[in-house]
Design an enzyme around this catalytic site. Structure first.
Site, PDB file in Angstrom:
ATOM      1  N   ASP A   1     -52.584  32.275  14.811  1.00 33.00           N
ATOM      2  CA  ASP A   1     -52.004  33.088  13.681  1.00 33.00           C
ATOM      3  C   ASP A   1     -51.333  34.324  14.790  1.00 33.00           C
ATOM      4  OD1 ASP A   1     -51.125  33.898  11.477  1.00 33.00           O
ATOM      5  OD2 ASP A   1     -53.285  34.085  10.537  1.00 33.00           O
TER       6      ASP A   1
ATOM      7  N   HIS B   1     -43.651  39.304  12.287  1.00 35.37           N
ATOM      8  CA  HIS B   1     -44.138  38.570  11.439  1.00 35.37           C
ATOM      9  C   HIS B   1     -43.116  37.301  10.772  1.00 35.37           C
ATOM     10  CE1 HIS B   1     -47.042  37.086   8.453  1.00 35.37           C
ATOM     11  NE2 HIS B   1     -46.233  37.364   7.313  1.00 35.37           N
TER      12      HIS B   1
ATOM     13  N   LYS C   1     -53.609  26.640   2.315  1.00 37.17           N
ATOM     14  CA  LYS C   1     -54.324  27.793   1.678  1.00 37.17           C
ATOM     15  C   LYS C   1     -53.772  28.257   0.452  1.00 37.17           C
ATOM     16  CE  LYS C   1     -53.092  31.593   3.486  1.00 37.17           C
ATOM     17  NZ  LYS C   1     -52.713  32.772   4.331  1.00 37.17           N
TER      18      LYS C   1
ATOM     19  N   ASP D   1     -55.769  40.607  10.210  1.00 39.42           N
ATOM     20  CA  ASP D   1     -56.053  42.020   9.411  1.00 39.42           C
ATOM     21  C   ASP D   1     -57.322  42.406   9.066  1.00 39.42           C
ATOM     22  OD1 ASP D   1     -55.976  44.594   8.340  1.00 39.42           O
ATOM     23  OD2 ASP D   1     -54.301  44.010   6.979  1.00 39.42           O
TER      24      ASP D   1
END
Length: 350
Positions: A258, A170, A232, A262
């Site tokens: 991305d 990540h 966002k 999830d």
């Protein structure tokens, strides 16, 4: 006249060259480079935990070997039991175990397996973790919270792993949480190759947030596509609220790029924002398709035509026909071969 005593021979060490003085091996003699020593970690062996045995088998097939023999089961109280059913003394062991949901169960299982290999005298143990659980908890962004990604790194090192092979962390800085070598691969070549074969006209790669702009830019450069970014905002409960699309997407095929999907809340709202701004078609691409909770239902109801993910995580049962799963087994197999043979892994990077 007495005979002169013969000169004492310099002590030698094992160096791959018979009779090389120890001083040359350790420090090098004046004006000469010391001989290069090649590490040898024994025979290559692949083992699998319960998280993703299909991926381990696919990797082994690419390497032309079989998955190692071992027994793993759980006691009635859910404690894990593991036993190796072949001799692994002096071997180069690679354990394939993504820490995907259930994350804690697979993480403890991986640690137990590594402890067994360490106590069975494996020459080297490499944890192959295509999906690194807890990676999103990589910093203190609130008072009195843990840095769980660092804790996991400590656990893996304490359990006995000598190095880690992982994919699309990540945050790349997580590599710094380890005091052992970490090989960080990227699945971008696999996803980019699939997108290139589709021959979409008017392609735009979209980052779902500012933080993912670098990834989206890399995709766009390789595909000769345009770039757009979604601004966002998150509400107090953590849900994403898309505010604005930065870039021209009208009449274009948009691919939201991305690293992790999830619950698919962000992707769903991003896709709707793109359609509202005139996109002719919307796809999504992510390396790790966690797809927990309401994710599949959201994807099915969203304007997304296809969701492209890789098999770093096993495909969830009942997955939508919109979901396309690409294999990263060959990429992982190439990295494992390079690590075993002590050759460069950087050739696999984007």
């Amino acid at each position: 006249m007495k005979n002169r005593p013969s000169e004492a021979k310099a002590p030698t060490e094992r160096s791959g060259e018979k009779g090389v003085p120890a001083s040359d091996v350790v420090r090098g003699s004046a004006g000469a480079k010391p001989p290069r020593l090649r590490m040898n970690h024994g025979q290559l062996k692949i083992f699998s935990g319960s998280a993703h045995p299909a991926l381990a088998k696919e990797i082994a097939d690419h390497l032309g070997i079989t998955v190692g023999a071992a027994r793993l089961h759980r006691f009635p109280d859910t404690e894990v039991s593991f036993q190796i059913d072949e001799n692994i003394r002096g071997t180069d062991v690679f354990i394939v175990q993504p820490t995907s949901p259930p994350v804690d169960e697979h993480l403890v299982e991986l640690c137990v397996m590594m402890d067994a290999f360490r106590r069975s005298s494996a020459s080297r143990i490499t944890a192959v973790i295509p999906y690194y659980g807890y990676a999103r908890q990589d910093r203190k962004d609130k008072p009195r919270v843990p840095i769980s990604a660092k804790l996991v790194a400590n656990l893996l090192e304490a359990a006995g792993t000598n190095r880690v092979l992982t994919m699309d962390l990540h945050k790349a800085q997580i590599q710094g949480f380890f005091d052992i070598p970490v090989d960080h691969l990227f699945a971008a070549p696999v996803i980019i190759e699939w997108l290139a074969r589709q021959n979409y006209d008017g392609l735009t790669i979209v980052s779902p947030d500012v933080g993912g702009a670098e990834r989206a830019r890399a995709y766009a450069k390789r595909l000769d596509a345009e770039l757009a970014i979604i601004d966002k905002r998150r509400s107090e409960d953590g849900t994403a609220e898309v505010m604005n699309v930065v870039g021209d997407v009208k009449g274009r095929v948009c691919v939201i790029a991305d690293d992790i999907i999830d619950t698919a809340g962000t992707i769903q709202k991003a896709a709707q924002a793109l359609v509202d701004n005139g996109a002719s078609r919307v796809l999504a691409a992510a390396v790790h398709g966690v797809l927990s909770g309401p994710a599949l239902e959201r994807i099915e109801k969203s304007p997304i035509d296809k969701l492209v993910v890789t098999n770093t995580i096993p495909r969830r049962s009942g997955a939508s026909d919109k979901v396309v799963v690409l294999s990263v087994a060959r990429l992982l197999a190439q990295a494992i071969k390079s690590i075993h043979e002590e050759t460069s892994v950087s050739k696999l990077f984007v």
